[in-house]
Structures are given as structure tokens and as C-alpha cells.
Scaffold this active site. Structure first.
Site, PDB file in Angstrom:
ATOM      1  CG  ASP A 225      -2.036  -1.238   1.205  1.00  9.45           C
ATOM      2  OD1 ASP A 225      -2.346  -1.359   0.029  1.00  9.45           O
ATOM      3  OD2 ASP A 225      -2.437  -1.686   2.144  1.00  9.45           O
ATOM      4  CD  GLU A 226       4.917   2.042   2.927  1.00 12.03           C
ATOM      5  OE1 GLU A 226       5.989   2.324   2.263  1.00 12.03           O
ATOM      6  OE2 GLU A 226       4.748   1.456   4.037  1.00 12.03           O
TER       7      GLU A 226
END
Length: 281
Positions: A225-226
Site C-alpha cells: 500500500d505504498e
């Protein structure tokens, strides 16, 4: 309808890039209909998106761009405006993002050719079949994950997939899959991260009295999620909103954010710029 091409490029910033690129388009008969550019002051990169109509010698244009790529250390891509991207959508049990993408595609609002739906549960099969899309049930457990991902990558190859969209697919992909699909796999998640991780994030957020809920669409990388962010949006909420109301409003934002991110990617309006994106929307 006039045939148009779209060119995207990225290279170290220096004098003469725009002149060289537009000159190549003009020599190939192209008339520029849209042009956006950005010079990143932090890393010295130059990024550009150009649409041109009337190109009568695409082969010659590609030859010119190949030469310019050597001169300017340029990464570039040339495609037909509006060409539907061959897309594989992945989901788990939640239907809102999958349903929205399939509807917008059928309605002509997304330039996609959805060649299949992959899910680790079977509950969304009727939805895929309603839209006439082939459904692939690939269960995933800790023990079967390598085999499941091999099957997924096999589908990507066999179906000549250009874009993978994680429409609330609730499985973490391995570093190898992220690497193999780098720059062509998009994820959507709520924007509470990293504050409210794990199960029932809207209940966690409700208990803390959040005033904003939102969603983030980004390219998938090995860092969970980055990845580089493509699009985000928020909606205001109050103490009067229940957990169910928060979740419903959050799902609305997720649908809108994901569809915009997918459309911009399919229209070649997103260019990777290191750990971020430049979006010529």
C-alpha cells in the site's frame, strides 16, 4: 473519426526536447491536438504527453522517436488514442468496485477490454457472467499461494493482459508478482492507512470519531500500500454517521477514485516519476 496517436515520454530535462518531439510529429504529418508537460525540479526529469492527429507515417515517427530516445536518454510510448487496454480485474467478495468498472466499461466510459475477472472466492461469478466476462476462481491459502500466483501470471500471459486492477482484492501479492507487473497493476484502498489497519477499518475509524473518509488508488509495489499514488479523494462525515453509513460512503469514494485512476492510466495520462506519478488529467 480522425485517427489520433498519444505519445508519452520521460527523460532528463534539457534544452530542445519539445522542439525535437514536436518536429518529429510534424514531419510525420501530425497535428498536435493536446500537449502537456512538466519539468520536475526535484529530480531533473522532464515528462510530456502529446496527442496528434493526421500522422500518415507511423513507422517513420517511431524511427524518429527511437533516434530521439538515444539522444535524450528518453523512455517513450506511442499508442492509439482510445484503444481499449486488455484488462484483468481481480476481486474477493466485495462487489462495488468490480461492478462499477464493468458498468463503466460497457457504457463506454472506460477504454478497457476486460478479458477476465479473477477472484479468490466464487461469490462474484454471477456478476462477471452478467456482464459477459469470463470468471476465473483461483482460491488462495498460505500453502497454495505459489501455485495460485503462477496460475494468475499464466492468465496474464495467455490473455495478453496489459493492465491488472485490484478491485478490492483482499490478498497480498508476492514481491515477484509485483515486480513482474510493475507499472501496470493498480490497487484501491481506504485512506485510513496507516492508522486503522486490519479488519473492520470503518468501525475503528468510527470509534475514533473521524471527520474525513477517503480512498487512494496507486500502483502496486512490493511495499504494501505504498506504491506511487494516482488519485485520492475524501468525503466529510460526522458523529451522526453510523459504521454502515461510513462504509457505504467510503465505498462510493472508492468507486470514483478507482475509475478515475484506471481511466487516466488507460488514456496514458499517468507517467511514473520515481516514487510518485505525474497525472496529465
Amino acid at each position: 473519426m480522425t485517427h489520433e496517436l498519444v505519445l508519452t515520454l520521460s527523460c532528463p530535462d534539457r534544452r530542445g526536447i519539445v522542439h525535437a518531439v514536436t518536429g518529429a510529429l510534424a514531419r510525420a504529418g501530425g497535428n498536435i491536438t493536446e500537449s502537456r508537460q512538466y519539468g520536475d525540479p526535484e529530480n531533473g526529469r522532464f515528462l510530456m504527453r502529446v496527442q496528434a492527429a493526421g500522422v500518415d507515417d507511423e513507422a517513420a515517427l517511431r524511427g524518429s522517436l527511437t533516434s530521439l530516445a538515444e539522444e535524450f536518454e528518453m523512455d517513450w510510448n506511442l499508442d492509439t488514442v482510445g484503444r481499449p487496454l486488455r484488462t484483468l480485474i481481480m476481486a474477493s467478495k466485495e462487489a462495488h468496485c468490480l461492478s462499477d468498472l464493468l458498468f463503466r466499461t460497457r457504457d463506454g466510459r472506460l477504454p478497457l477490454d476486460v478479458v477476465g475477472v479473477v477472484a479468490n472466492h466464487d461469490v462474484l461469478r454471477p456478476l462477471a457472467e452478467f456482464y459477459g466476462t469470463e470468471f476465473h476462481h483461483i482460491p488462495v491459502t498460505a500453502e497454495t499461494k505459489p501455485e495460485a500466483e503462477a496460475e494468475l501470471l499464466g492468465l496474464v500471459e495467455d490473455l495478453d493482459v496489459e493492465l491488472v486492477v485490484l478491485a478490492r482484492y483482499m490478498q497480498v501479492l508476492s514481491d515477484e508478482v509485483c515486480r513482474r507487473l510493475s507499472g501496470r497493476i493498480i490497487n484501491i484502498h481506504h485512506s485510513f492507512l496507516p492508522s486503522f489497519k486490519g479488519a473492520r477499518p470503518y468501525a475503528q475509524a468510527h470509534s475514533r470519531g473521524v471527520k474525513l473518509i477517503g480512498a487512494t488508488a496507486h500502483y502496486v509495489t512490493a511495499d504494501l500500500d505504498e506504491g506511487p499514488i494516482i488519485e485520492q479523494d475524501v468525503a466529510r462525515v460526522t458523529h451522526e454517521d453510523s459504521v454502515a453509513e461510513l462504509q457505504a460512503r467510503g465505498q462510493d469514494v472508492e468507486r470514483q477514485v478507482l475509475s478515475r485512476a484506471v481511466r487516466w492510466h488507460a488514456e496514458h495520462r499517468v507517467i511514473l516519476d520515481g516514487t510518485k506519478t505525474v497525472v496529465f488529467a
